[in-house]
Design an enzyme around this catalytic site. Structure first.
Site, PDB file in Angstrom:
ATOM      1  N   CYS A   1      12.800  52.053  59.162  1.00 33.40           N
ATOM      2  CA  CYS A   1      12.187  50.741  59.334  1.00 33.40           C
ATOM      3  C   CYS A   1      12.284  49.941  58.041  1.00 33.40           C
ATOM      4  CB  CYS A   1      10.734  50.906  59.807  1.00 33.40           C
ATOM      5  SG  CYS A   1      10.033  49.388  60.464  1.00 33.40           S
TER       6      CYS A   1
ATOM      7  N   GLU B   1       9.391  59.750  62.290  1.00 39.10           N
ATOM      8  CA  GLU B   1       8.234  60.467  61.725  1.00 39.10           C
ATOM      9  C   GLU B   1       7.000  60.313  62.616  1.00 39.10           C
ATOM     10  OE1 GLU B   1       8.987  57.487  61.038  1.00 39.10           O
ATOM     11  OE2 GLU B   1       7.484  56.377  59.905  1.00 39.10           O
TER      12      GLU B   1
ATOM     13  N   HIS C   1      10.900  54.908  64.459  1.00 37.17           N
ATOM     14  CA  HIS C   1      10.142  55.780  63.551  1.00 37.17           C
ATOM     15  C   HIS C   1      10.140  57.242  63.986  1.00 37.17           C
ATOM     16  CE1 HIS C   1       8.051  52.829  60.873  1.00 37.17           C
ATOM     17  NE2 HIS C   1       8.445  52.009  61.832  1.00 37.17           N
TER      18      HIS C   1
END
Ligand SMILES: Nc1ncnc2c1ncn2[C@@H]1O[C@H](COP(=O)(O)OP(=O)(O)O)[C@@H](O)[C@H]1O
Ligand SMILES: [Mg+2]
Lengths: 77, 768, 224, 77
Positions: C87, C198, C196
């Site tokens: 991002c 994560e 994302h």
């Protein structure tokens, strides 16, 4: 002390969604005769007289504008 | 223009010119209030003092009209309710212990008027303000929420206000790195011209890290840190600006300053990390956020809370505008600022942490012995006051309270019984689709897709769930659940019962997610306190809420009052937004909203259904009708229901659950099916002998749960033992809601189309 | 000894804690790196996490790209150090010219937070070798300026050399050119993507655990 | 067809957070002598000759700028 203006505009080939949105909105407020709107950024710099054009262009090209997507003009007032 | 060119109205000058006229009325002070200030000081106040008193004695800061009623919260809070409360009403935010040495703090605050004037900045700074309140308790903010109210969806101004407010809530919260996990979007004509922007923040801390606003210890330094101080938000105070002093209606640039504040979430994010590092290093004796009333509030409250006096030198305050007067510096509402009390030996270390985070920090004064707040500017004393008279001993009003018998009786007489209702199966089927698309019931994704719900990686449930569930301690799985609610139509019909229904719904939403409800906050949005009928609504709502909390055993830990919410003389619907926070020992046991389990799970309706349509969404949406009486509220039942839900969740006995509220069982089924992605076959005959009533009545105390088929008997027995009515009404499966021949079949696709289209059709798609 | 993966924090970085958690879940050690330092502390790989570094002022990632730590990241990348930009991290890597093109305002002109499906197109990079080409990952996207743009020559080069690592399966909701969600450099050690991963390393706090593979891939590489 | 430029700047009394961040970043690229940077928006409009200044200002004040916190200038090229 000098006043310097740097205007940054998206390259023509980059779709300018903000500009387009404004163009579409014109009708809603009853404005006609405005065919195209493009949106960019406007910077006003306080510059000490020693600073030369080369420096200003480096400043514009490395920080204020991203040459990959934007063009810029530097104007001393 | 430099500071020295601004004439200073010093204490000396004030003593020398006792008769100098002062624009106290323009500043919102009544004659007797001004007289009282002169009496306290034994002279006329200086411009700076007048600015301080006027803003601190305003309704917003002094609670002068609500104080006498809010006391009732304290009077009805038992010691048992207090046992888990570490800080309560009066602090920046309430704090409750959730076990394992963890505590959470949470609060809702309003930013209604600024958000009408400048939707984006108004909403953004509303979020910023509540987050600083939470920081001031020594906590790390972990989540935000945003209960919102707007005029009719199709009203022109809603097209200006809503997108700006949503972008502002998102723009600030997303950039701050706080997940948005809860909120409301409600449309009603009474909010046209007066939208409600209530912002919620939840913070977590270790109990030993609790910080309170406190300025003791002679010689301790006062440090202002965060953003610089400018002219934003000083609005009215600029009548004191010397160059416009003569012409009360004059038109200089500064005079026309709008009282909007502009937020900088980046500065606030850095301020959060900076504060947490300062707390961790033990460098803070006391701390106070700068919100409404800026330095006037922070200095007078810190000084009042301490045991000494305080001296502050305004010349040290870093300014972002030139030629600011002392009054303006004291009243500035520039955002992203905090004020700390630090022992002299820690000042260097404090400033070093601020440097690491590029945060401007300046010693602006110190704690003194003696008991006065003394503020100097350009070498002259411009403020010399007993701080408590500014912060705590402001005026208190017992405003007239009167029920508007004519209006109220007419409202209650206008029963919804006579409203034409759908009868044939096809009419009922069409009504379900129509309601699913109603502005107040349709999907909120257009709004919530603009909010980051993932950041910080602890969000277990957010948008679409009954309550937001956030993990607090990764090692144990301990977490909290939070929900806010208020059906203001119920409150209008009966403020006492309506407030209890708002409490009951938020409390139920928390339990529906599998958490144990623990504490309450509120944001009381009402009309003008000078209108006895509004004060009656307010008094009734406060009593209903407080009495309700006593039954449920959940204390009100803090909140916010917002008066003067009206367009012209017409007040908004009384809107006491209630937030409930619950604890969940292990977030992996949180129950997903809707039909989330396997096909063939039993669908069970908890709670009873009666023909209650007063203030219902159906009456509002289909007939624009508001009348009759709100649904009955049975708080003992709510308590049993919540205990059953939390216990069953802890045992992983539930595969899904969803609270029934606006729109009744029909809307509950639609949301459960679309949210969980499973259809269901449901038999309504046992719910109520009238199918329409079964579908659209809004009886309180009802929750839809799903349990694995082999766990059904055990669960029904468990409900029976808990004294909670439980009825198996069907089973999950398929890709449609099959409601039998009484209504027919609605495919999830057609339901989704109706439910999702409404907001994008009005505001345009969020994505391409 | 376990793999050490650096996670950079700039002022305004938001997802550093989550990136570190993902690194740990993958079995590596997360090493915090500070924007103002000139020291990578000898880490085996670097994650430039998401957020709003410097408030996204000027242009997303523009100011962070000038941070001292980035000089070291650029040098390390030149030596083959695996670098992942997520991002805002992707935006920073583009501004630092470690990756071509740029990220501009979403075509819908709104911040957009949504779970969506990515198709893995290149499973050869340092960060995707634990996937197979064609794998589909359910991962959250949350960004305001996620529309990937580059000139036609660059786009053709990326496509021609298989340097498009991830594409939005159902089309880029942000108007991203050729549905590009993530790309890599010629050497395959630097990868940037807008969604994302994560936030997709556990089904409890994310839509899936599909994102974990990026973080285990780099493990496999440096311990191989 | 005329070219019109509208420059929109935050009101002086309003904090210009972007400009401040840029000013701080200048040091990073070794530029000195630039004391202050303020950032605003720059719009380029294609306008047919019939459109008068009053219309242009209404357009600027309603669509391009937020009068509550921004000032603007209209320049015909
Ligand atoms: N403005 C908002 N911001 C964040 N979440 C919202 C907002 N409006 C609605 N929601 C979420 O959408 C879901 C539905 O809202 P609501 O119908 O009020 O839920 P409930 O009836 O269970 O209280 C809830 O999860 C709520 O938190
Ligand atoms: Mg509700």
């Amino acid at each position: 002390m000098a006043r310097v203006v740097v205007d940054v505009m998206p390259k023509p080939e980059i779709l300018d969604v903000q500009g387009q949105a404004v163009t579409r909105a014109l009708g809603r407020i009853g404005v006609s005769g405005v065919s195209g709107v493009r949106q960019g950024k406007h910077f006003e710099l306080e510059v000490s007289d020693g600073v030369d054009d080369e420096t200003l262009h480096r400043l514009a090209g490395t920080l204020l504008a991203n040459p990959v997507i934007e063009d810029w003009t530097v104007t001393r007032l | 223009m430099t500071q020295s060119q601004v004439p200073v109205d010093s204490v000396k000058h004030a003593e020398a010119t006792p008769e100098q006229p002062q624009p106290y009325r323009e500043l919102g002070l009544k004659d007797d209030e001004y007289a009282r200030i002169r009496e306290i000081l034994g002279r006329r106040p200086t411009d700076a003092e007048l600015a301080m008193y006027s803003v601190m004695w305003s309704e917003h800061c002094s609670y002068k009209s609500s104080k006498v009623h809010l006391r009732y919260f304290g009077e009805t809070t038992t010691d048992e309710m207090r046992s888990s409360m570490l800080a309560g009403i009066g602090e920046n935010a309430g704090v409750v212990s959730i076990g394992d040495g963890w505590a959470v703090t949470f609060k809702v605050e309003s930013h209604n008027h600024p958000s009408y004037v400048e939707p984006y900045q108004g909403a953004a700074t509303g979020v910023g303000g509540i987050v600083r309140d939470i920081m001031a308790m020594g906590a790390r903010p972990i989540a935000v929420g945003d209960p919102l109210r707007f005029g009719p969806l199709d009203a022109d101004d809603t097209g200006r206000v809503l997108p700006g407010i949503v972008a502002g809530v998102g723009g600030y919260g997303n950039c701050l790195g706080l997940p948005n996990v809860a909120g409301e979007v409600v449309f009603d004509p009474s909010y046209a011209g007066n939208p409600l922007v209530n912002a919620l923040c939840v913070g977590a801390l270790k109990t030993e890290d609790l910080h309170l606003a406190f300025a003791s210890g002679t010689g301790n330094k006062i440090i202002l840190f965060g953003a610089t101080t400018g002219l934003d938000g000083i609005g009215g105070v600029s009548v004191l600006a010397s160059e416009t002093f003569d012409s009360a209606t004059g038109g200089t640039g500064r005079k026309k300053l709008p009282s909007v504040q502009v937020g900088d979430p980046f500065t606030e994010k850095v301020l959060i990390e900076c504060c947490l590092e300062l707390f961790a290093a033990g460098l803070v004796v006391g701390i106070q956020d700068l919100g409404g009333a800026g330095l006037s509030c922070a200095t007078s409250e810190l000084a009042s809370a301490g045991d000494g006096g305080m001296h502050v030198d305004l010349d040290a305050v870093p300014l972002r505008a030139t030629g600011m007067t002392a009054a303006e510096i004291l009243s500035s509402e520039s955002q992203e600022r905090m004020c700390a009390v630090v022992t002299p030996e820690n000042v260097e270390a404090f400033l070093a942490v601020c440097r690491k985070w590029d945060t401007i920090a300046t010693v602006i004064g110190e704690v003194t012995d003696g008991d006065r707040l003394v503020i100097t500017s350009q070498g002259e004393t411009v403020v010399d006051v007993p701080p408590r008279t500014v912060a705590h001993e402001g005026p208190v009003y017992s405003r007239p309270v009167a029920r508007d018998d004519a209006k109220q009786d007419a409202l209650n007489a206008g029963s919804p019984e006579s409203l034409p209702r759908p009868e044939t199966p096809s009419e009922l089927r069409a009504e379900i689709l129509r309601m699913a698309a109603a502005p107040n019931l349709a999907s909120r994704s257009w709004v919530t897709d603009q909010y980051d719900r993932y950041v910080r990686g602890n969000t277990v449930a957010a948008h679409g769930a009954d309550s937001g569930v956030v993990q607090v301690d990764e090692s144990t799985g301990r977490g909290v659940a939070v929900a806010t609610d208020c059906n203001a139509r119920f409150v209008a019909l009966d403020p006492y019962t309506g407030a209890q229904l708002a409490l009951a719904e938020a409390y139920r939403n928390v339990a529906t997610s599998g958490a144990v409800p623990l504490a309450v906050t509120d944001c009381l949005n009402f009309g003008s306190p000078e209108d006895p009928h509004v004060m009656w609504q307010f008094q009734q709502a406060v009593r209903g809420l407080a009495d309700g909390c006593a039954v449920l055993g959940t204390p009100v830990t803090g909140g916010n009052v917002s008066f003067y919410n009206q367009t012209g003389t017409t007040a908004i619907l009384p809107t006491p937004v209630v937030g409930v926070l619950g604890v969940i020992d292990d977030v992996t046991t949180a129950v997903p909203a809707g039909f989330a389990g396997a096909d063939g799970d039993a669908v069970v309706l908890l709670g009873g259904t009666a023909a209650e349509f007063g203030g219902s969404e159906w009456a509002h949406e289909v007939h624009g009708h508001l009348g009759g009486h709100p649904p009955a509220v049975d708080l003992e039942h709510e308590r049993r229901l919540a205990q059953l839900l939390a216990a069953a969740a802890a045992d992983r006995a539930l595969t899904g659950s969803h609270d029934l509220s606006d729109g009744g069982l029909a809307q509950g089924l639609v949301e459960a099916a679309l949210g969980g992605g499973h259809g269901a076959r449901v038999d309504l005959s046992g719910v109520h002998d009238d199918t329409f009533t079964a579908l659209f009545a809004e009886s309180a105390g009802r929750v839809l749960v799903t349990v694995p088929a082999d766990g059904l008997d055990a669960f029904l027995a468990r409900a029976g033992a808990a004294g909670v009515p439980a009825l198996r009404i069907g089973e999950t499966g398929g890709d449609a809601l099959d409601l039998g021949e009484a209504v027919g079949v609605l495919s999830l696709d057609e339901l989704r189309t109706s439910w999702e289209a409404t907001l994008p059709a009005r505001f345009g798609a969020v994505s391409v | 000894m376990s793999t050490r993966v650096g996670v950079i924090t700039f002022p305004g970085t938001l997802d550093d804690g989550d990136a570190a958690r993902a690194v740990r879940r993958a079995g590596a050690e997360a090493v915090p790196l500070w924007h103002g330092d000139h020291d990578l502390q000898g880490v085996d790989a670097v994650v430039v996490p998401g957020g709003f570094s410097y408030g996204d002022y000027l242009r997303a990632g523009a100011i962070a790209a000038l941070a001292p730590i980035m000089t070291e990241v650029v040098a390390g990348a030149g030596r083959g150090l695996p670098v992942l930009g997520i991002c805002n991290g992707f935006q920073i890597l583009c501004e630092a010219h470690l990756l071509p093109g740029a990220l501009v305002a979403n075509a819908g002109m709104h911040f957009l937070c949504r779970d969506l499906v990515l198709t893995v197109e290149n499973a050869q990079t340092a960060w995707t070798r634990d996937y197979a080409a064609g794998d589909q990952l359910l991962i959250p996207l949350k960004s305001q300026e996620g529309r990937y743009v580059a000139d036609a020559a660059t786009l053709d080069e990326l496509d021609g050399d298989g340097r498009v690592v991830f594409r939005y399966r159902d089309g880029g909701p942000n108007g991203s050119t050729r549905d590009i969600a993530g790309i890599t450099n010629a050497a395959g050690n630097v990868v940037g993507l807008m969604p994302h991963p994560e936030h997709a390393t556990s089904a409890l706090t994310g839509p899936s655990a599909d994102g974990l593979g990026l973080f285990t891939s780099v493990l496999a590489r440096v311990t191989a």
